[in-house]
Design a protein around this motif. Structure first.
Motif, short mmCIF file in Angstrom:
data_model
loop_
_atom_site.label_atom_id
_atom_site.label_comp_id
_atom_site.label_asym_id
_atom_site.label_seq_id
_atom_site.Cartn_x
_atom_site.Cartn_y
_atom_site.Cartn_z
N TYR A 61 10.59 -14.87 29.41
CA TYR A 61 11.45 -16.01 29.12
C TYR A 61 10.96 -17.27 29.84
O TYR A 61 10.58 -17.22 31.01
N THR A 62 10.96 -18.37 29.12
CA THR A 62 10.68 -19.67 29.75
C THR A 62 11.94 -20.50 29.63
O THR A 62 12.72 -20.33 28.69
N ASP A 63 12.13 -21.41 30.54
CA ASP A 63 13.35 -22.23 30.49
C ASP A 63 13.09 -23.57 29.81
O ASP A 63 13.70 -24.57 30.13
N THR A 64 12.23 -23.56 28.82
CA THR A 64 11.85 -24.80 28.14
C THR A 64 12.78 -25.07 26.97
O THR A 64 13.00 -24.22 26.11
N THR A 65 13.36 -26.26 26.96
CA THR A 65 14.13 -26.76 25.83
C THR A 65 13.55 -28.13 25.47
O THR A 65 12.61 -28.59 26.12
N ILE A 66 14.12 -28.78 24.47
CA ILE A 66 13.65 -30.14 24.15
C ILE A 66 13.97 -31.03 25.35
O ILE A 66 15.12 -31.11 25.79
N HIS A 67 12.96 -31.65 25.91
CA HIS A 67 13.13 -32.47 27.11
C HIS A 67 14.00 -33.69 26.82
O HIS A 67 13.99 -34.23 25.71
N PRO A 73 17.05 -36.51 18.11
CA PRO A 73 18.49 -36.79 18.15
C PRO A 73 19.13 -36.04 19.31
O PRO A 73 18.74 -34.91 19.63
N VAL A 74 20.10 -36.66 19.94
CA VAL A 74 20.78 -36.05 21.08
C VAL A 74 21.36 -34.70 20.70
O VAL A 74 21.29 -33.74 21.47
N SER A 75 21.89 -34.59 19.48
CA SER A 75 22.48 -33.31 19.06
C SER A 75 21.43 -32.21 19.04
O SER A 75 21.73 -31.06 19.39
N HIS A 76 20.19 -32.53 18.68
CA HIS A 76 19.11 -31.53 18.69
C HIS A 76 18.75 -31.16 20.13
O HIS A 76 18.51 -29.99 20.44
N ALA A 80 20.57 -26.30 22.47
CA ALA A 80 20.32 -25.11 23.29
C ALA A 80 21.38 -24.96 24.37
O ALA A 80 21.85 -23.84 24.64
N TYR A 81 21.80 -26.06 24.98
CA TYR A 81 22.80 -26.01 26.04
C TYR A 81 24.18 -25.65 25.49
O TYR A 81 24.93 -24.90 26.12
N HIS A 82 24.49 -26.16 24.29
CA HIS A 82 25.75 -25.77 23.65
C HIS A 82 25.76 -24.26 23.40
O HIS A 82 26.78 -23.60 23.61
N SER A 83 24.64 -23.73 22.98
CA SER A 83 24.53 -22.30 22.74
C SER A 83 24.69 -21.50 24.04
O SER A 83 25.42 -20.50 24.08
N LEU A 84 24.03 -21.94 25.09
CA LEU A 84 24.12 -21.25 26.38
C LEU A 84 25.54 -21.29 26.94
O LEU A 84 26.05 -20.29 27.47
N VAL A 85 26.20 -22.44 26.81
CA VAL A 85 27.57 -22.59 27.30
C VAL A 85 28.52 -21.74 26.46
O VAL A 85 29.43 -21.09 26.99
N HIS A 86 28.32 -21.72 25.14
CA HIS A 86 29.17 -20.90 24.28
C HIS A 86 29.06 -19.43 24.68
O HIS A 86 30.07 -18.73 24.81
#
Length: 180
Positions: A61-67, A73-76, A80-86
């Protein structure tokens, strides 16, 4: 996933039966080790004959998301964080596993240029949303909603989206740069 309470021979017979149900579906067996089993992104453990859940990440696992500085777009960027929080709020984690996961999400965010406070705000907002959905289930009606996708070209796209958006119109963005 299947919890099976029987002998090894019965388990093999059950597997054999499952694999006769459809020619395109192949079932396999993975048995628990040390009273736990990793399944998708969960670690499921048997503790005093009850199931306990924690978050599982593969060693690769890498902790890379869109920087945060990326031109997306901010929503993009925050998806990933919305998914992790959900996942954090909908999987029944122990208090210590919950705390560990919050720290992990904040670390991932920080490593990708986001403030840990953003994660706190997301958690709070998602908690409110989950409680509201429990009190008022099915309140969102998307039956008559129209979805419109526009190209993302920075702040101009955000301004256009605000002008177009209504109660029955949902705006999404797509990028113009296709790789692959």
């Amino acid at each position: 996933i299947c919890c099976f309470n029987g002998s090894d021979r019965q388990l093999q017979n059950f597997l054999k039966h499952l694999n006769t149900l459809h020619p395109s579906i192949k079932f396999t067996i993975e048995t628990e080790k040390d009273q736990s089993l990793n399944f998708l992104d969960l670690k499921i453990s048997r503790i005093q004959n009850k199931l306990a859940f924690s978050i599982f990440r593969k060693p690769t696992y890498t902790d890379t998301t869109i920087h945060n500085s990326s031109f997306h777009p901010v929503s993009h960027k925050l998806a990933a964080y919305h998914s992790l929080v959900h996942r954090l709020l909908t999987i029944p984690l122990s208090p210590s596993d919950y705390k560990t996961e919050v720290t992990a999400i904040k670390t991932i965010a920080q490593n990708n240029g986001y403030s840990p406070n953003l994660i706190n705000k997301m958690i709070h907002k998602k908690q409110k949303q989950l409680i509201t959905n429990m009190i008022y289930p099915n309140i969102k009606d998307t039956h008559n909603k129209k979805f419109v996708s526009i190209p993302y070209i920075g702040n101009l796209s955000q301004k256009i989206a605000k002008l177009i958006k209504t109660d029955n119109t949902q705006i999404s963005f797509h990028t113009l740069h296709n790789t692959g």
